[in-house]
Design an enzyme around this catalytic site. Structure first.
Site, short mmCIF file in Angstrom:
data_model
loop_
_atom_site.label_atom_id
_atom_site.label_comp_id
_atom_site.label_asym_id
_atom_site.label_seq_id
_atom_site.Cartn_x
_atom_site.Cartn_y
_atom_site.Cartn_z
N THR A 106 37.11 58.07 39.32
CA THR A 106 37.64 59.40 39.54
C THR A 106 38.66 59.38 40.66
OG1 THR A 106 35.88 59.90 41.08
CG2 THR A 106 35.55 60.55 38.80
N LYS A 261 36.92 42.86 47.08
CA LYS A 261 36.33 43.96 47.83
C LYS A 261 35.42 43.33 48.90
CE LYS A 261 33.92 48.35 47.37
NZ LYS A 261 33.26 49.34 46.52
#
Lengths: 460, 646
Positions: A106, A261
């Site tokens: 999102t 990450k």
């Protein structure tokens, strides 16, 4: 459980049923702790079965222990429907055309606080409503390919994404942005780096570490950076575009095969490992930090190589690993194993026989380092030489996750292990570099006076 | 802009408003205004750690003492109905760089919003439950953490985590029952270090400290009632002994409205004694804005069609504003149709309607004051002739308002929007605002009041049940209620001037203990309320040590007057033994007989030295007191002295 009692179960459901009220009922609850007036909200299915959730007029939510409830009176009903407003995305012929492909992350979203659900904004109109700056950057069109959480991205999504990119390039797009959850963004990035080769346009992966419904979110800024890159950058590679520092200052463009990450929650979680990033990006444009990148081209040629073998695994070695770990992989039909070994690329002796059995069974075994930084050097110690002699192939400075993706990609197109080896060890998108620059490994040690001094001067 | 004697600036408006100073105001003044006030009292809790992380609580450092800085920009998010909140938009217009200063000891990655919240601090919840019970609220069954949005940057996330503990309570104020809407627990915000131009700096030491917020209903009908309620809530919180004291540990937001006005929130009032003046003036400011509105509606038949026009100040006209507009600034001349004469309308002592514009230009467009001038200012440094020229440039007629606004060229577009928007609001009356209270009793614009749409559930936290046992456990150890403490003070004949101190410092239990030990209640009240207070000021009072002095003194049969010396000294010198203390106050054991003999010896000398009898008594008492103190009641000593000098 019906929609009228959404999320309620057990005692709480009994109470709602007994007093003939449901979700969205505006109620007055009489309890041993006093009166509560509000609207009954749906309850999260993960929460207990003892409480009723009310939204008070002040906007706060409170829970009421159903065992304290004496009576509930329904005063009315107030159901809420929430929709993100759409504004027509303004386009202009002198702006580059950028396609945003959605995978489920999102980028812009708004929590429906009555249901607790996140409503993603995705259409150009919705995004324009949320991030109007986008219209100054490009003509944006969007396509939602799938809606999965980052951790559920897998081979079929990689392949579908690669094909969609191929179509867009063929249709003349000037740049592509891919919205993606951040957890596995670097896996998808390297898959795309191998599946989409020689792209004439930038392919930019972007996400957010703080959801877009919070004022301090990095989502809007990341999206602005990503569209700026897709629209104007000369770098025609697969990249990850995320915050450089945790401050709202600039984004970094990381090469897809060297990015990882590195923090579970920081905004600046993505780091280029063993090298320096490709460029910085702000809303004013992209500034390359190096020149050895693939340049943007006007032609529409691209190689889409959508291959993936699912029976490949990545194994993190630990002391006391038993050989049956490797044996069971072979037994279950795994065709490729990437090991993240200790130090320069080592595993313990008891596993050796299992390695021999695996190699004999035709399993491709590649060695990477769990130190993340640095090369596999299997000649330095006898252990390494032994392992190579048994058929383990070192992968230079390929990151473990990248080696896993690449091995699956290679085995997806051929079962000829020699061909696989050639594919694995020939750099395609910077996954193996010949040299490690002196500033490719920088983990500053907090607490050191000179570092503390530096931190005082530079925004984190 | 001249501010000092602004009442005389536009005496007509002052008279029209009927402004009176607070000292002259009566109940009737506020009844006529339709004054209504509600409080939001924030009180820091005394916990060892912060509310949602494991940083130590209550450690502060100077704003310039930091290890690292980071920058954030707050971006408006869509509201529930798909609109941007008014505050949000305004804050976004300001395009502020928010800089956070962090110090290793007091802030972690949670504070800078790079780590999700940890489990809520249970110690804070238990204290909050205690206060919720004292406020007679209905306690919820389950805490739901909400996010309350703040876009001024005072919290790096852009929202404050907060949860309701109890609702619908009440407290006694001015002989009536005032409703308590809710008691919530929440995290404290950053402390502002500076706010200059487009850069606002915060320090994060206070950030995340547990707070409780007590919200009253708007049922306080005079400024004094508001202060009384604030004090009551403060005494109540302190009676738990689990709250922080000192500057910034308790802060009030005060909501004020008048008949026909709007709720305006005065934020972060640091001292309760400021509340009456601030609310008084705010009520009159609202009435002034309503009068201006009425006048504008009389003058303008179609307010929605009203529009302002503006032109840039040309180079040829720069000389007209020499010394007013800095040479580096750009300037714009506005024509505000039909606003003639209104800009100097009195709103508050030293302030006029024009300040409403000037404040917003500072906050929204980030233009430092002075940023505006108009011809109605009596002391305008721009000559009337120059104003006439400027009026012609913008095509203003005689009943129009003319305003000159200046600032950095880049900020002027926002300044134009801001000024026009504020003019439009003038037709509606009192804008929804939060305002900052100043020590002089006036307020300045801080931001647009946020709507209810700024509450969201915190998706990072699970609901927390408040079990019956936790409530009962707390109920069993509740302190006596503040109104009963107040009644006890009256029953004990404690002088009025010590009440506030004893309640504020939670000394009622100590006083009750003294009374139980048969210490005269009025003596005990002044011992604490005068002697201890003067010695200790704002310092922490070790009540155990007070009790120890009383017990020791009783064991040695010392008479009570010496306690006025011993108790303060014992608190000031916490390591001193009782004998040390006696030595320090010059106590020497003496029998009544010895004391009377001493009186007799001294009396002779004093009779010769002081012919006037009263002076003689005073002087002799002064001489004999050190010996008598602790050995015999001073009343007896006085009688003997009287007798000896007769």
């Amino acid at each position: 459980m019906s929609d009228a009692h959404k999320g309620y179960k057990g005692e709480a459901l009994d109470v709602l049923t007994r007093f003939q009220v449901g979700v969205w009922s505006d109620v007055d609850v009489e309890s041993t702790r006093g009166h509560f007036r509000g609207i009954v909200l749906p309850r999260s299915e993960f929460d207990d079965s003892r409480h009723l959730v009310l939204k008070l007029a002040t906007g706060y939510n409170v829970g009421i222990d159903v065992r304290t409830i004496r009576a509930i009176q329904e005063l009315g009903r107030r159901e809420a429907h929430y929709k993100i407003p759409e504004k027509e995305f303004p386009t202009s012929p002198d702006k580059p055309n950028v396609k945003l492909l959605g995978t489920g992350g999102t980028i812009a979203s708004r929590l429906d606080y009555r249901t607790g659900a996140v409503i993603p904004a995705f259409s150009p109109g919705e995004l324009y409503g949320a991030v109007p700056e986008l219209a100054d950057i490009c003509n944006l069109s969007t396509e939602k390919l799938f809606a999965v959480f980052s951790e559920n991205m897998g081979p079929s999504q990689y392949i579908e994404l690669a094909k969609a990119i191929g179509r867009e390039i063929e249709n003349g797009i000037d740049g592509i942005v891919i919205g993606h959850g951040t957890d596995t963004m670097h896996h998808t990035a390297s898959a795309l780096a191998f599946m989409v080769q020689h792209s004439p346009v930038p392919i930019v992966m972007v996400g957010s570490q703080r959801s877009a419904d919070r004022p301090s979110s990095d989502a809007a800024r990341n999206l602005i950076h990503a569209t700026t890159t897709a629209a104007t950058s000369d770098i025609a590679e697969v990249m990850v575009c995320m915050f450089g520092p945790t401050s709202d200052e600039y984004g970094l463009l990381h090469r897809a095969t060297r990015v990882r990450k590195m923090h579970s929650s920081y905004r600046s979680t993505f780091r280029t490992v063993g090298d320096i990033p490709l460029a910085t990006v702000t809303r004013d444009g992209v500034k390359p930090l190096r020149q050895d990148y693939a340049h943007r081209r006007a032609d529409r040629h691209v190689d889409i190589l959508p291959f993936f073998e699912e029976r490949v695994t990545l194994t993190y070695y630990y002391p006391n690993m038993h050989p049956d770990i490797i044996d069971s992989l072979v037994e279950h039909g795994y065709k490729g194993i990437v090991i993240a070994g200790t130090g320069l690329g080592h595993i313990n002796k008891p596993v050796y026989p299992a390695i021999e059995r695996a190699v004999a069974a035709g399993v491709a075994i590649y060695m990477t380092v769990q130190t993340l930084w640095g090369y596999v050097h299997m000649f330095v110690y006898d252990t390494g030489r032994d392992l190579m002699a048994k058929g383990i192939i070192p992968t230079e400075n390929m990151l473990p996750e990248v080696a896993y993706i690449k091995l699956a990609w290679a085995l997806g197109q051929t079962s000829d292990l020699e061909r696989v080896r050639e594919l694995m060890l020939t750099p395609i998108a910077g996954e193996i570099t010949e040299r490690e620059p002196h500033d490719g490994y920088l983990i500053f040690q907090g607490g050191m006076p000179e570092i503390e001094e530096f931190l005082r001067r530079v925004h984190k | 802009m001249k501010k000092d004697d602004a009442i005389s600036e536009n005496p007509d408006s002052h008279n029209l408003l009927g402004y009176v100073r607070r000292a002259e105001a009566t109940q009737e003044t506020y009844r006529t205004l339709g004054f209504r006030c509600g409080l939001e009292v924030h009180q820091q809790l005394r916990t060892t750690k912060k509310l949602f992380c494991r940083c130590p609580a209550g450690h502060y450092q100077d704003g310039d003492d930091y290890d690292a800085q980071l920058v954030r920009h707050m971006r408006p998010t869509l509201s529930e109905l798909g609109e941007y909140d008014g505050t949000a938009l305004m804050e976004y217009k300001t395009k502020k760089n928010i800089i956070y200063r962090i110090k290793g000891e007091t802030a972690c990655t949670y504070d800078i919003d790079d780590t999700p919240p940890f489990a809520v601090n249970r110690q804070a919840i238990d204290i909050a439950i205690e206060v919720a019970l004292l406020l007679n609220t209905s306690i919820v069954g389950e805490l739901h953490i909400a996010r309350k949005q703040y876009l001024d940057g005072s919290i790096p996330t852009g929202f404050q985590r907060t949860a309701i503990i109890g609702i619908d309570g009440h407290l006694p104020v001015a002989g009536k029952r005032v409703g308590v809407r809710q008691l919530s627990v929440e995290e404290d915000s950053c402390r502002e270090v500076s706010d200059v131009g487009h850069e606002r700096t915060y320090t994060t030491d206070r950030l995340g400290m547990p707070l409780i917020e007590t919200v009253t209903e708007p049922e306080l009908l005079t400024p004094d009632e508001a202060a009384e309620a604030a004090n009551y809530i403060r005494y109540l919180a302190r009676s738990t002994r689990h709250v922080n004291v000192g500057i910034g540990a308790a802060r009030e937001d005060v909501n004020v409205s008048v008949e026909g006005g709007t709720r305006v929130e005065i934020k972060g009032v640091q001292h309760i004694r400021w509340i009456p003046e601030l609310t008084h003036n705010e009520a009159f400011r609202q009435k002034a804005l309503l009068l201006i509105r009425d006048e504008l509606r009389r003058r303008v038949s179609a307010p929605t069609a009203w529009t302002a026009t503006h032109v840039p100040l040309g180079d040829a006209d720069r000389h007209l504003v020499d010394g007013i507009v800095p040479s580096t600034a750009s300037a714009v001349i506005f024509r505000l149709p039909r606003f003639g004469g209104l800009l100097s309308f009195f709103t508050n002592p030293g302030r006029t309607f024009a300040d409403e514009f000037s404040d917003r230009l500072k906050v929204v467009a980030c233009i430092a004051v002075p940023n505006l001038a108009h011809p109605d200012q009596p002391a305008s440094a721009i000559s009337p002739a120059a104003w006439r020229t400027l009026a012609i440039r913008v095509g203003a007629k005689s009943n129009d308002g003319v305003v000159l606004v200046w600032g950095p060229a880049a900020d002027l577009p926002t300044a134009v929007d801001t000024l026009v928007e504020r003019c439009r609001l003038a037709f509606q009356g009192v804008p929804n605002e939060t305002r900052k209270g100043l020590p002089n009793g006036t307020t300045i614009f801080e931001r647009v009041l946020p709507g209810p749409d700024r509450m969201y559930p915190d998706t990072d936290s699970a609901p927390i049940p408040i079990e019956e046992e936790a409530i009962e456990r707390t109920r069993a150890r509740l302190p006596e209620s503040v109104d009963r403490r107040m009644a006890a003070l009256r029953a004990w004949s404690a002088p009025e001037d010590v009440h506030a101190y004893i309640l504020r410092r939670d000394l009622s239990p100590t006083l009750a203990w003294l009374v139980e030990r048969k210490v005269d209640s009025a003596f005990a009240a002044t011992l604490l309320g005068h002697n201890v207070r003067h010695a200790m000021g704002a310092r922490e009072i070790d009540v155990e040590r007070v009790r120890w002095v009383i017990v020791e003194a009783a064991e040695r049969d010392l008479t009570r007057e010496i306690l006025r010396l011993l108790v303060p000294l014992a608190l000031l010198e916490p390591a001193a033994t009782f004998d040390d203390l006696l030595g320090r106050v010059g106590y020497r054991k003496a029998t009544p007989k010895e004391i009377r003999a001493q009186i007799a010896r001294c009396a002779k000398a004093f009779v010769a030295r002081h012919p006037e009898p009263e002076a003689r008594v005073r002087a002799l008492m002064g001489c004999i007191r050190p010996l008598a103190m602790g050995n015999v009641p001073l009343r007896d000593t006085a009688a003997w002295v009287e007798e000896a000098t007769r």
